[in-house]
Scaffold this motif. Structure first.
Motif, PDB file in Angstrom:
ATOM      1  N   ARG A 256       7.173 -13.988   5.768  1.00  0.00           N
ATOM      2  CA  ARG A 256       7.867 -12.821   6.017  1.00  0.00           C
ATOM      3  C   ARG A 256       6.684 -11.917   6.234  1.00  0.00           C
ATOM      4  NH1 ARG A 256      11.902 -11.674   2.893  1.00  0.00           N
ATOM      5  NH2 ARG A 256      12.068 -12.706   0.863  1.00  0.00           N
ATOM      6  N   TRP A 257       5.328 -11.521   5.303  1.00  0.00           N
ATOM      7  CA  TRP A 257       4.364 -10.971   4.989  1.00  0.00           C
ATOM      8  C   TRP A 257       2.659 -11.644   5.434  1.00  0.00           C
ATOM      9  CZ3 TRP A 257       8.076 -11.636   0.453  1.00  0.00           C
ATOM     10  CH2 TRP A 257       8.829 -10.356   0.561  1.00  0.00           C
TER      11      TRP A 257
ATOM     12  N   ARG B  88      -1.988   1.063   1.715  1.00  0.00           N
ATOM     13  CA  ARG B  88      -1.232   1.787   2.837  1.00  0.00           C
ATOM     14  C   ARG B  88      -2.052   2.718   2.321  1.00  0.00           C
ATOM     15  NH1 ARG B  88       3.002   4.299   4.515  1.00  0.00           N
ATOM     16  NH2 ARG B  88       4.394   3.882   2.056  1.00  0.00           N
TER      17      ARG B  88
ATOM     18  N   LEU C  59       4.694  -6.204  -2.812  1.00  0.00           N
ATOM     19  CA  LEU C  59       5.067  -5.447  -2.060  1.00  0.00           C
ATOM     20  C   LEU C  59       4.079  -4.180  -2.520  1.00  0.00           C
ATOM     21  CD1 LEU C  59       9.254  -5.570  -1.631  1.00  0.00           C
ATOM     22  CD2 LEU C  59       7.228  -5.695   0.322  1.00  0.00           C
ATOM     23  N   ARG C  60       4.203  -3.913  -3.702  1.00  0.00           N
ATOM     24  CA  ARG C  60       3.450  -2.792  -4.783  1.00  0.00           C
ATOM     25  C   ARG C  60       2.217  -2.890  -3.781  1.00  0.00           C
ATOM     26  NH1 ARG C  60       5.774  -0.261  -9.471  1.00  0.00           N
ATOM     27  NH2 ARG C  60       4.019   0.984  -8.946  1.00  0.00           N
TER      28      ARG C  60
ATOM     29  N   MET D 118       9.191  -5.431 -12.022  1.00  0.00           N
ATOM     30  CA  MET D 118       7.977  -4.813 -12.549  1.00  0.00           C
ATOM     31  C   MET D 118       6.736  -4.940 -12.196  1.00  0.00           C
ATOM     32  SD  MET D 118       9.653  -4.919 -17.205  1.00  0.00           S
ATOM     33  CE  MET D 118       9.815  -6.328 -17.152  1.00  0.00           C
ATOM     34  N   ALA D 119       5.504  -4.470 -11.962  1.00  0.00           N
ATOM     35  CA  ALA D 119       4.121  -4.976 -11.264  1.00  0.00           C
ATOM     36  C   ALA D 119       3.545  -2.943 -11.817  1.00  0.00           C
ATOM     37  CB  ALA D 119       4.680  -4.881 -10.233  1.00  0.00           C
ATOM     38  N   PHE D 120       2.547  -3.709 -12.735  1.00  0.00           N
ATOM     39  CA  PHE D 120       1.619  -2.086 -13.341  1.00  0.00           C
ATOM     40  C   PHE D 120       0.653  -2.290 -12.965  1.00  0.00           C
ATOM     41  CE2 PHE D 120       4.857  -2.765 -16.270  1.00  0.00           C
ATOM     42  CZ  PHE D 120       5.550  -3.715 -16.811  1.00  0.00           C
ATOM     43  N   THR D 121      -0.072  -0.819 -12.859  1.00  0.00           N
ATOM     44  CA  THR D 121      -1.748  -1.249 -12.094  1.00  0.00           C
ATOM     45  C   THR D 121      -2.044  -1.223 -13.162  1.00  0.00           C
ATOM     46  OG1 THR D 121      -1.091   1.033 -11.936  1.00  0.00           O
ATOM     47  CG2 THR D 121      -1.151  -0.216  -9.780  1.00  0.00           C
TER      48      THR D 121
ATOM     49  N   GLU E  15       2.143  -1.207  -1.322  1.00  0.00           N
ATOM     50  CA  GLU E  15       2.014  -0.072  -0.894  1.00  0.00           C
ATOM     51  C   GLU E  15       0.182   0.545  -1.258  1.00  0.00           C
ATOM     52  OE1 GLU E  15       5.428   1.013  -2.948  1.00  0.00           O
ATOM     53  OE2 GLU E  15       4.084   3.340  -2.609  1.00  0.00           O
ATOM     54  N   LYS E  16      -0.062  -0.003  -2.388  1.00  0.00           N
ATOM     55  CA  LYS E  16      -1.407   0.757  -3.365  1.00  0.00           C
ATOM     56  C   LYS E  16      -2.053   0.143  -1.323  1.00  0.00           C
ATOM     57  CE  LYS E  16      -4.387   0.141  -6.913  1.00  0.00           C
ATOM     58  NZ  LYS E  16      -4.788  -0.929  -7.598  1.00  0.00           N
TER      59      LYS E  16
ATOM     60  N   ASP F 259      -5.577  -5.229  -9.514  1.00  0.00           N
ATOM     61  CA  ASP F 259      -4.912  -4.340  -8.769  1.00  0.00           C
ATOM     62  C   ASP F 259      -3.845  -4.662  -9.137  1.00  0.00           C
ATOM     63  OD1 ASP F 259      -7.183  -5.197  -6.047  1.00  0.00           O
ATOM     64  OD2 ASP F 259      -6.915  -3.294  -6.326  1.00  0.00           O
TER      65      ASP F 259
ATOM     66  N   GLU G 105      10.095  -0.041   2.124  1.00  0.00           N
ATOM     67  CA  GLU G 105       8.289  -1.029   2.857  1.00  0.00           C
ATOM     68  C   GLU G 105       9.158   0.515   4.069  1.00  0.00           C
ATOM     69  OE1 GLU G 105       7.562  -4.548   3.990  1.00  0.00           O
ATOM     70  OE2 GLU G 105       8.895  -5.129   3.302  1.00  0.00           O
TER      71      GLU G 105
ATOM     72  N   LYS H  83      -2.422  -4.172   5.220  1.00  0.00           N
ATOM     73  CA  LYS H  83      -1.596  -5.082   4.275  1.00  0.00           C
ATOM     74  C   LYS H  83      -1.121  -5.940   5.212  1.00  0.00           C
ATOM     75  CE  LYS H  83       2.006  -2.375   5.357  1.00  0.00           C
ATOM     76  NZ  LYS H  83       3.459  -2.877   5.658  1.00  0.00           N
TER      77      LYS H  83
ATOM     78  N   PRO I 279      10.936   1.749  -7.124  1.00  0.00           N
ATOM     79  CA  PRO I 279       9.658   2.348  -6.860  1.00  0.00           C
ATOM     80  C   PRO I 279       8.922   1.039  -5.477  1.00  0.00           C
ATOM     81  CG  PRO I 279       9.412   3.264  -8.113  1.00  0.00           C
ATOM     82  CD  PRO I 279      10.991   2.123  -8.201  1.00  0.00           C
ATOM     83  N   GLY I 280       8.342   0.813  -4.029  1.00  0.00           N
ATOM     84  CA  GLY I 280       7.685   0.350  -4.138  1.00  0.00           C
ATOM     85  C   GLY I 280       8.934  -1.308  -3.651  1.00  0.00           C
ATOM     86  N   THR I 281       9.724  -0.847  -2.820  1.00  0.00           N
ATOM     87  CA  THR I 281      11.144  -2.045  -2.622  1.00  0.00           C
ATOM     88  C   THR I 281      11.353  -1.318  -1.561  1.00  0.00           C
ATOM     89  OG1 THR I 281      12.408  -1.136  -3.758  1.00  0.00           O
ATOM     90  CG2 THR I 281      11.679  -3.120  -4.668  1.00  0.00           C
TER      91      THR I 281
ATOM     92  N   GLY J 203       5.042  -7.634  -6.682  1.00  0.00           N
ATOM     93  CA  GLY J 203       4.381  -6.789  -6.833  1.00  0.00           C
ATOM     94  C   GLY J 203       3.206  -7.273  -5.436  1.00  0.00           C
TER      95      GLY J 203
END
Lengths: 172, 165
Positions: free
Chosen positions: A69-70, A166, A159-160, B134-137, A163-164, A141, B164, A40, B160-162, A157
């Motif tokens: 930055r990522w 990781r 960052l999410r 907003m971000a969806f799976t 997380e997924k 995803d 790190e 990631k 959630p998710g911000t 998105g």
């Protein structure tokens, strides 16, 4: 357009899902965790900007909202060297086989972010020329809403997705 | 290089030209940067910008402002809103007046955030917040129901998710 309401989750997770994620994290071995962290840390996107969302994707990569930055400032033109496909823009029926070919040429592991409403579900173009969601041809995803999504929304998105990646193990 | 200058003829001249070029690059290191460090530093969007989640409002006494007129669904260019109206039960009214929204859904994977629904609403029941995180799976997660739209949005940077890990 009426849709059947399914009990969805606001912004991602219920308590049960979060607990399950924690359990999965505990079960992963250190090597799995190290590999997931490394994956990631520098995901390289493939250049798949199709329409207006591509402008916001470029803005996210530029100086005001920096993607480096990522470690993602390097958009590889060759799918063989990339591991993330950000589908940015509406996908027409003509472009769909091209998209699938590029996706197939990416080596595993690979992820797909569907950026914007047109890529996610056809957006405001409910017609026969635009693919009603890129998830009809590739597995997605993360769906990022917006038309176009603000750079901060795309970053959220991403960052999410991090997380997924990781928290999920490398064992499929 | 201007027309009067010649290309450097000797090694030292070439070195000097390279150093001049690198000087231009090195100067950038000392310039202040303009990066907005999301998610640690979040700039609030301009006050009238409509990018973010919708919010269904209530009156002070707890009754919902939405009367189920479906004008927002009619105005939406992307067909992202589904409204089903029903009569108010006289003993337990949901909204002041005769009708309320029995079912209210917004599909955020169709919504283009144009704000036409907010303009169309006669009671100002529907407004737009700046909660854009907003971000969806999955596609189903993106369909917000009335209960989800009624609750006030999380402030920016707390989704959630911000943070790190």
């Amino acid at each position: 357009m009426p849709v059947e309401r399914i009990q969805g989750v606001h912004l991602g997770r219920t308590a049960a899902e979060a607990e399950e994620d924690v359990k999965k994290g505990v079960l992963l071995t250190s090597l799995d965790r190290a590999v997931s962290w490394a994956r990631k840390q520098s995901m390289w996107p493939v250049t798949f900007g199709l329409a207006c969302c591509a402008i916001e994707m470029m803005a996210t990569g530029a100086a005001d909202y920096d993607l480096s930055r990522w470690g993602m400032e390097l958009f590889r033109a060759s799918p063989r060297q990339a591991d993330l496909m950000i589908v940015a823009g509406r996908v027409s029926q003509k472009m769909a086989p091209v998209l699938r070919t590029i996706y197939d040429q990416m080596p595993e592991p690979k992820w797909v972010i569907s950026m914007g409403v047109c890529a996610s579900a056809g957006g405001m173009f409910t017609n026969y020329a635009i693919l009603q969601g890129v998830d009809t041809i590739v597995p997605v995803d993360i769906y990022v809403p917006g038309c176009p999504p603000k750079p901060e929304m795309l970053m959220y998105g991403i960052l999410r997705l991090h997380e997924k990646v990781r928290t999920k193990g490398t064992v499929k | 290089m201007s027309r009067g200058e010649q290309r450097p003829q000797d090694f030292l001249g070439g070195l000097a030209a390279a150093a001049r070029g690198m000087g231009v690059v090195i100067k950038q290191v000392f310039r202040p940067d303009v990066t907005e460090r999301y998610p640690q530093q979040i700039d609030e969007p301009p006050p009238r910008s409509h990018i973010g989640r919708h919010l269904l409002n209530r009156y002070e006494n707890g009754l919902e402002k939405c009367i189920g007129c479906e004008l927002c669904a009619y105005a939406c260019p992307a067909d992202a809103i589904w409204v089903e109206g029903a009569d108010n039960d006289p003993e337990n009214p949901v909204s002041p007046g005769e009708r309320h929204a029995k079912d209210y859904q917004i599909n955020y994977l169709r919504c283009i955030m144009c704000g036409l629904c907010v303009e169309a609403c006669p009671t100002r029941a529907l407004t737009m917040t700046h909660a854009y995180e907003m971000a969806f799976t999955s596609r189903e997660d993106a369909i917000f129901t009335k209960e989800q739209l009624l609750e006030p949005p999380l402030p920016l940077g707390t989704a959630p998710g911000t943070q790190e890990g």
